[in-house]
Design a protein around this motif. Sequence first.
Motif, short mmCIF file in Angstrom:
data_model
loop_
_atom_site.label_atom_id
_atom_site.label_comp_id
_atom_site.label_asym_id
_atom_site.label_seq_id
_atom_site.Cartn_x
_atom_site.Cartn_y
_atom_site.Cartn_z
N ALA A 1 -7.48 -9.51 1.18
CA ALA A 1 -8.86 -8.98 0.55
C ALA A 1 -8.55 -7.70 0.36
CB ALA A 1 -9.57 -10.24 1.67
N TRP B 1 -8.90 -3.82 -0.09
CA TRP B 1 -9.90 -3.29 -1.09
C TRP B 1 -8.47 -1.85 -0.98
CZ3 TRP B 1 -11.41 2.24 -0.88
CH2 TRP B 1 -11.90 2.51 -2.33
N ARG B 2 -8.22 -1.25 0.05
CA ARG B 2 -7.15 -0.16 -0.17
C ARG B 2 -6.76 0.21 1.54
NH1 ARG B 2 -8.30 -0.53 -4.96
NH2 ARG B 2 -8.23 1.43 -6.62
N SER C 1 -14.04 -2.01 4.62
CA SER C 1 -13.77 -1.16 3.13
C SER C 1 -13.90 -1.77 2.27
CB SER C 1 -11.45 -1.76 3.46
OG SER C 1 -11.42 -1.14 3.06
N GLY C 2 -13.71 -2.67 2.02
CA GLY C 2 -14.79 -3.63 1.04
C GLY C 2 -15.75 -3.04 0.42
N ARG D 1 -16.11 0.87 0.58
CA ARG D 1 -15.02 0.87 -1.24
C ARG D 1 -14.42 2.24 0.67
NH1 ARG D 1 -15.50 -3.00 -2.64
NH2 ARG D 1 -15.20 -2.73 -4.89
N THR E 1 -12.37 6.00 -6.79
CA THR E 1 -13.83 6.63 -6.25
C THR E 1 -13.95 7.76 -6.09
OG1 THR E 1 -12.60 5.84 -4.08
CG2 THR E 1 -14.02 3.73 -5.32
N THR F 1 0.47 -1.56 0.76
CA THR F 1 0.40 -0.84 0.08
C THR F 1 0.93 1.37 -0.12
OG1 THR F 1 0.27 -0.30 2.21
CG2 THR F 1 -1.61 -1.02 1.65
#
Length: 247
Positions: free
Chosen positions: A150, A152-153, A131-132, A135, A91, A54
Amino acid sequence: MNDRADGGELEFRVAEELRFLLASRFRGRGRPRVPYDPTSTLGHVVQSLGVPLTEVGGLALDGEPVPPAHRPAGGGLVDVTALPRPQALPTGPPRFLLDVHLGALARRLRLVGLDSAYSNDADDPALVARSGAERRVLLTRDRGLLRRRALWRGAFVRGTRPDGQLIDVLTRFDPPLAPWTRCPACNGRLAPVAKAEVAHRLRPGTLRTYDTFTRCRSCARVYWRGAHGGRLEATVAAAERALRHAD
């Protein structure tokens, strides 16, 4: 990792701003070297050094850009560059999710108007799932949590004091600020409310001294610029100043 029969090694040239993330056994020894393992991706090896992907802007093997999923055919020199700031998200403006250790940071993010979810009893699987699903960028100082496939960010929060952590998150994501619009307690939206509507909830001294109030649309807490207002205004001013200087 198991060494290959030919003794191949990967040597890592890690960007200076990422070296603090290296595991202690690698931090003070110049360029880390590890035995080459053909079953591991380059991204996996980088994370085994202590640097979550990340935080990585790019990887290059012997000068050629490669993805984290790349499996080298042999040894070589790997350049690990830092993620550029500000970091754009697909996003749009970021929405945040904070781990259980960052409650003070969550309140500061909400103070400047950023959508920041927080629960003091959420475990790691729940954080990754939320998180996923929503978003949200997961903010944490737990490198193991950032390594979860898994996720997302995510983003590693630099600094140990909440005020410094706030500046770190703001300069990383450059979000639009809207101070005084979110409830520091629950993240709900604040709306102006007439003094008469909340008078029954106020102490006599507050009734005499203040005339402007807001109320959370979610939890109904009432807010006004009280004795602590100066400290909060200083936090907001520092946040706005940090973003101006980052431009």
